[in-house]
Design an enzyme around this catalytic site. Structure first.
Site, PDB file in Angstrom:
ATOM      1  N   GLY A   1       0.798  -1.231   0.000  1.00 48.60           N
ATOM      2  CA  GLY A   1       0.000   0.000   0.000  1.00 48.60           C
ATOM      3  C   GLY A   1       0.825   1.272   0.000  1.00 48.60           C
ATOM      4  N   ILE A   2       2.147   1.168  -0.215  1.00 48.94           N
ATOM      5  CA  ILE A   2       2.964   2.393  -0.174  1.00 48.94           C
ATOM      6  C   ILE A   2       2.654   3.291  -1.381  1.00 48.94           C
ATOM      7  CG2 ILE A   2       5.292   3.345  -0.148  1.00 48.94           C
ATOM      8  CD1 ILE A   2       6.208   0.870   1.383  1.00 48.94           C
ATOM      9  N   ALA A   3       2.579   2.700  -2.568  1.00 50.25           N
ATOM     10  CA  ALA A   3       2.251   3.518  -3.747  1.00 50.25           C
ATOM     11  C   ALA A   3       0.881   4.174  -3.571  1.00 50.25           C
ATOM     12  CB  ALA A   3       2.283   2.679  -5.019  1.00 50.25           C
ATOM     13  N   THR A   4      -0.052   3.447  -2.995  1.00 46.90           N
ATOM     14  CA  THR A   4      -1.388   4.020  -2.758  1.00 46.90           C
ATOM     15  C   THR A   4      -1.280   5.256  -1.866  1.00 46.90           C
ATOM     16  OG1 THR A   4      -2.359   1.838  -2.970  1.00 46.90           O
ATOM     17  CG2 THR A   4      -3.701   3.504  -1.864  1.00 46.90           C
TER      18      THR A   4
ATOM     19  N   THR B   1       5.134   3.728 -16.893  1.00 45.61           N
ATOM     20  CA  THR B   1       5.912   2.593 -17.381  1.00 45.61           C
ATOM     21  C   THR B   1       4.996   1.426 -17.736  1.00 45.61           C
ATOM     22  OG1 THR B   1       6.134   1.870 -15.108  1.00 45.61           O
ATOM     23  CG2 THR B   1       7.981   3.099 -16.024  1.00 45.61           C
TER      24      THR B   1
ATOM     25  N   TYR C   1      -2.099   2.985 -12.732  1.00 45.67           N
ATOM     26  CA  TYR C   1      -2.675   4.247 -12.248  1.00 45.67           C
ATOM     27  C   TYR C   1      -4.180   4.405 -12.406  1.00 45.67           C
ATOM     28  CZ  TYR C   1       2.140   5.512 -11.653  1.00 45.67           C
ATOM     29  OH  TYR C   1       3.438   5.521 -11.238  1.00 45.67           O
TER      30      TYR C   1
ATOM     31  N   TYR D   1       7.851  12.627 -19.091  1.00 47.68           N
ATOM     32  CA  TYR D   1       8.138  13.383 -17.868  1.00 47.68           C
ATOM     33  C   TYR D   1       7.900  12.528 -16.651  1.00 47.68           C
ATOM     34  CZ  TYR D   1       3.139  14.674 -16.978  1.00 47.68           C
ATOM     35  OH  TYR D   1       1.775  14.683 -16.718  1.00 47.68           O
TER      36      TYR D   1
HETATM   37  C1  LIG Z   1       4.445   0.337  -9.410  1.00 47.80           C
HETATM   38  C2  LIG Z   1       4.893   0.393  -7.964  1.00 47.80           C
HETATM   39  C3  LIG Z   1       5.200   1.847  -7.616  1.00 47.80           C
HETATM   40  C4  LIG Z   1       3.734  -0.101  -7.064  1.00 47.80           C
HETATM   41  O1  LIG Z   1       4.079   0.060  -5.680  1.00 47.80           O
HETATM   42  P1  LIG Z   1       3.396  -0.761  -4.480  1.00 47.80           P
HETATM   43  O2  LIG Z   1       3.691  -0.031  -3.223  1.00 47.80           O
HETATM   44  O3  LIG Z   1       3.770  -2.181  -4.586  1.00 47.80           O
HETATM   45  O4  LIG Z   1       1.838  -0.615  -4.783  1.00 47.80           O
HETATM   46  P2  LIG Z   1       0.638  -0.765  -3.714  1.00 47.80           P
HETATM   47  O5  LIG Z   1       1.021  -1.796  -2.658  1.00 47.80           O
HETATM   48  O6  LIG Z   1       0.192   0.548  -3.192  1.00 47.80           O
HETATM   49  O7  LIG Z   1      -0.463  -1.370  -4.667  1.00 47.80           O
HETATM   50  C5  LIG Z   1      -1.703  -0.762  -4.912  1.00 47.80           C
HETATM   51  C6  LIG Z   1      -2.479  -1.639  -5.853  1.00 47.80           C
HETATM   52  O8  LIG Z   1      -1.869  -1.584  -7.142  1.00 47.80           O
HETATM   53  C7  LIG Z   1      -1.565  -2.902  -7.607  1.00 47.80           C
HETATM   54  N1  LIG Z   1      -0.321  -2.797  -8.349  1.00 47.80           N
HETATM   55  C8  LIG Z   1       0.823  -2.258  -7.921  1.00 47.80           C
HETATM   56  N2  LIG Z   1       1.743  -2.304  -8.889  1.00 47.80           N
HETATM   57  C9  LIG Z   1       1.160  -2.859  -9.952  1.00 47.80           C
HETATM   58  C10 LIG Z   1       1.595  -3.191 -11.259  1.00 47.80           C
HETATM   59  N3  LIG Z   1       2.835  -2.929 -11.628  1.00 47.80           N
HETATM   60  N4  LIG Z   1       0.715  -3.757 -12.101  1.00 47.80           N
HETATM   61  C11 LIG Z   1      -0.553  -4.032 -11.692  1.00 47.80           C
HETATM   62  N5  LIG Z   1      -1.020  -3.741 -10.465  1.00 47.80           N
HETATM   63  C12 LIG Z   1      -0.170  -3.179  -9.611  1.00 47.80           C
HETATM   64  C13 LIG Z   1      -1.450  -3.721  -6.348  1.00 47.80           C
HETATM   65  O9  LIG Z   1      -1.657  -5.074  -6.611  1.00 47.80           O
HETATM   66  C14 LIG Z   1      -2.518  -3.109  -5.480  1.00 47.80           C
HETATM   67  O10 LIG Z   1      -3.774  -3.582  -5.888  1.00 47.80           O
HETATM   68  P3  LIG Z   1      -5.036  -3.619  -4.907  1.00 47.80           P
HETATM   69  O11 LIG Z   1      -5.274  -2.204  -4.472  1.00 47.80           O
HETATM   70  O12 LIG Z   1      -6.118  -4.185  -5.757  1.00 47.80           O
HETATM   71  O13 LIG Z   1      -4.609  -4.473  -3.774  1.00 47.80           O
HETATM   72  C15 LIG Z   1       6.136  -0.473  -7.735  1.00 47.80           C
HETATM   73  O14 LIG Z   1       5.860  -1.776  -8.146  1.00 47.80           O
HETATM   74  C16 LIG Z   1       7.401  -0.009  -8.451  1.00 47.80           C
HETATM   75  O15 LIG Z   1       8.184   0.743  -7.878  1.00 47.80           O
HETATM   76  N6  LIG Z   1       7.634  -0.440  -9.723  1.00 47.80           N
HETATM   77  C17 LIG Z   1       8.842  -0.067 -10.462  1.00 47.80           C
HETATM   78  C18 LIG Z   1       8.897   1.413 -10.864  1.00 47.80           C
HETATM   79  C19 LIG Z   1       7.707   1.837 -11.671  1.00 47.80           C
HETATM   80  O16 LIG Z   1       7.293   1.183 -12.593  1.00 47.80           O
HETATM   81  N7  LIG Z   1       7.127   2.992 -11.303  1.00 47.80           N
HETATM   82  C20 LIG Z   1       6.036   3.553 -12.020  1.00 47.80           C
HETATM   83  C21 LIG Z   1       6.561   4.727 -12.761  1.00 47.80           C
HETATM   84  S1  LIG Z   1       5.403   5.428 -13.839  1.00 47.80           S
END
Ligand SMILES: CC(C)(COP(=O)(O)OP(=O)(O)OC[C@H]1O[C@@H](n2cnc3c(N)ncnc32)[C@H](O)[C@@H]1OP(=O)(O)O)[C@@H](O)C(=O)NCCC(=O)NCCS
Length: 432
Positions: free
Chosen positions: A120-123, A146, A151, A432
Site C-alpha cells: 500500500g505504499i504507492a497508494t 511505465t 494508475y 516526464y
Molecule cells: C508500481 C509500484 C510503484 C507499485 O508500488 P506498491 O507499493 O507495490 O503498490 P501498492 O502496494 O500501493 O499497490 C496498490 C495496488 O496496485 C496494484 N499494483 C501495484 N503495482 C502494480 C503493477 N505494476 N501492475 C498491476 N497492479 C499493480 C497492487 O496489486 C494493489 O492492488 P489492490 O489495491 O487491488 O490491492 C512499484 O511496483 C514499483 O516501484 N515499480 C517499479 C517502478 C515503476 O514502474 N514505477 C512507475 C513509474 S510510472
C-alpha cells in the site's frame, strides 16, 4: 520555465498516518540536502537503472531542484536514510486547446523498493499527491507511465496518445512538400536552448503537451554526465526563408545488418509548422546509408504517412502516453475551447471523491463552457477515468460507450463528440 516549486505545500496528513501505522515515515527531501543522493539512488534502483555517478547526482540535483521530492523511510532498516519509496511532483502546465492552458500537478519518479512492494505504499504516495494537489487548487494531475496497469485505480486515464514510428526508407520514397528553407548541422552544446525555444512555440498550440525543462533537453542532446550515446548525437536545424529557426532534428545512427542500411534513431523531432516538419522528415528518410528511421512520441496518425509514395513503409504503433486525473470538474472542463455548443448533465463516479457528483455542462456559441454542480438527473454517466480520457477530445464518447465506459443515449453521446472534437489531435511529445 513553465514550472514552479510545490515544495512549500504541507505533507498530506492522511498518507502520513497511513504510513506511520505500518512503521514508515513520510517526509519531504531537500534537493540541496544530504538526503538527495540516497533519494536519487532509490529512484534509479526503482527504474532498474545503474547506480548514478557523483556527476550524475549533481546534474540531477540541478534538474530536480524546482521539484517537490517525497520519500518514505523505513528507519528500522540497515540504510535508514535511503527512502524505500519515492515520488516527485511539480507545477506544470497542460495545453488544453490551442493557446489555452491549465496548471497541471505533474508527478514522476514513483518507485517502491522491491523489499517493500504491495503493502500500500504507492497508494499512500499517489493519494497523498492527489489530495495535496486538490488542496492547492489544481484541477488536474498528470503523469507518463511505465505500465498501463498501475494508475487507473487512482482515477488516471490516457488523454493523449503517441505513436512509435518505424520507416523502411528504401520503400518510402519522398513525395511530400519541398521545404523552401535550409538545413544546417548544429552542435550538441547548442541544443538545449534550441530545443527549448522551438518546443515552447509548439507546445502551446498542441492539446496534451507540457513544457520541457533544461535537464530533459540536455538528455535529448546527449549532454548529461556519462550519457551512453552522447558522442553519437547529431542534430540539424531548419530555418525558414526569413532565417527563423523552425525545427530541430536530433538523432543517432546505429549500424544495421549491412553498412548501407544503418538505423537512424530520432531523439527529438520538433517542427514549428508544416515546412519544418517536411524538411526534417525528408532529411531523415533520404539520409544516405540509412535503411530504417525510428521515431517515438509522434502524432497518433503520423503526417509522414502522407509524404511518401508507399505509406505502408511507415509503421506506427499507438501507445497511451499522457495520463490525466481530474480533481476539479468545473476547473478542468471550463479550461478548454470546444468545437460546438452543448447542454448536457453528466454524472461522474469518483471513488476518491474529488470529481464525484452530477455536473451541468453548457457550451455556448462562443465555444466556452460553464460547468456547475446540479441536482438534475444525469443524461450520461461515466467514471472519473473516462472523463479524463474525454477531456482533450482524443477519444470519442461513442467509442468509450461501446466499451461500457460511458452510458447515455446515442444522440447525447454524438453531441458530446461534436463539442469535444479537438482543434488538433492531442499529443505529448516528451516523457516526464
Ligand atoms: C508500481 C509500484 C510503484 C507499485 O508500488 P506498491 O507499493 O507495490 O503498490 P501498492 O502496494 O500501493 O499497490 C496498490 C495496488 O496496485 C496494484 N499494483 C501495484 N503495482 C502494480 C503493477 N505494476 N501492475 C498491476 N497492479 C499493480 C497492487 O496489486 C494493489 O492492488 P489492490 O489495491 O487491488 O490491492 C512499484 O511496483 C514499483 O516501484 N515499480 C517499479 C517502478 C515503476 O514502474 N514505477 C512507475 C513509474 S510510472
Amino acid at each position: 520555465m513553465g514550472t514552479s516549486s510545490t515544495s512549500h505545500f504541507p505533507l498530506d496528513p492522511a498518507s502520513a498516518s497511513a504510513l506511520a501505522a505500518t512503521g514508515l515515515e513520510y517526509a519531504l527531501v531537500d534537493p540541496d540536502g544530504d538526503g538527495f543522493d540516497p533519494f536519487l539512488r532509490s529512484v534509479a534502483r526503482g527504474f532498474l537503472d545503474e547506480e548514478p555517478s557523483a556527476d550524475q547526482v549533481e546534474s540531477a540535483r540541478e534538474s530536480l531542484r524546482a521539484r517537490r521530492l517525497t520519500g518514505v523511510f523505513d528507519r528500522a532498516g540497515v540504510a535508514p536514510d535511503a527512502p524505500v519509496a519515492t515520488v516527485d511532483s511539480w507545477s506544470s502546465e497542460l495545453t488544453v486547446s490551442p493557446g489555452r492552458s491549465l496548471p497541471l500537478w505533474a508527478i514522476s519518479a514513483v518507485t517502491v523498493a522491491p523489499t517493500h512492494r504491495r503493502r500500500g505504499i504507492a497508494t499512500a504516495l499517489l493519494t497523498g499527491e492527489l489530495r495535496t494537489a486538490a488542496a492547492a487548487g489544481y484541477a488536474l494531475a498528470g503523469l507518463t507511465v511505465t505500465e498501463a496497469t498501475i494508475y487507473g485505480r487512482w482515477g488516471f486515464s490516457p488523454a493523449a496518445w503517441a505513436s512509435d514510428v518505424v520507416v523502411d526508407t528504401r520503400r518510402a520514397r519522398w513525395t511530400g512538400p519541398q521545404a523552401p528553407g535550409r538545413l544546417d548541422f548544429v552542435s550538441p552544446s547548442s541544443l538545449p536552448e534550441r530545443l527549448s525555444e522551438v518546443h515552447e512555440r509548439i507546445r502551446v498550440r498542441r492539446p496534451g503537451a507540457v513544457p520541457g525543462w533544461e535537464g530533459r533537453w540536455r538528455g535529448l542532446a546527449g549532454l548529461l554526465p556519462d550519457a551512453k550515446d552522447g558522442k553519437k548525437v547529431r542534430a540539424v536545424a531548419y530555418r525558414d526563408t526569413d532565417g527563423v529557426q523552425r525545427g530541430i532534428l536530433v538523432y543517432t545512427l546505429e549500424e544495421g545488418e549491412q553498412y548501407v542500411a544503418h538505423e537512424l534513431q530520432v531523439r527529438a523531432l520538433f517542427a514549428d509548422g508544416d515546412e519544418a516538419l517536411a524538411a526534417l522528415w525528408r532529411f531523415a528518410l533520404e539520409h544516405d546509408l540509412v535503411g530504417r528511421v525510428k521515431a517515438e512520441l509522434q502524432p497518433a496518425v503520423p503526417p509522414v504517412q502522407w509524404m511518401v509514395a508507399d505509406r505502408r513503409a511507415v509503421a506506427a504503433t499507438l501507445t497511451d502516453h499522457h495520463w490525466l486525473r481530474v480533481l476539479d470538474v468545473p476547473g478542468a472542463l471550463a479550461s478548454r475551447e470546444y468545437s460546438a455548443p452543448l447542454d448536457v448533465v453528466i454524472g461522474v463516479d469518483d471513488p476518491l471523491g474529488f470529481a464525484d457528483g452530477v455536473w451541468s455542462l453548457r457550451i455556448g456559441e462562443d465555444r466556452t463552457a460553464v460547468v456547475e454542480r446540479t441536482d438534475a438527473e444525469p443524461e450520461v454517466r461515466m467514471s472519473v477515468n473516462a472523463l479524463a480520457s474525454l477531456l482533450l477530445g482524443g477519444v470519442r464518447a461513442t467509442e468509450l460507450a461501446v466499451a461500457g465506459l460511458i452510458a447515455g443515449e446515442p444522440a447525447t453521446l454524438g453531441a458530446i463528440d461534436g463539442a469535444f472534437a479537438p482543434a488538433a489531435a492531442p499529443l505529448l511529445d516528451i516523457w516526464y
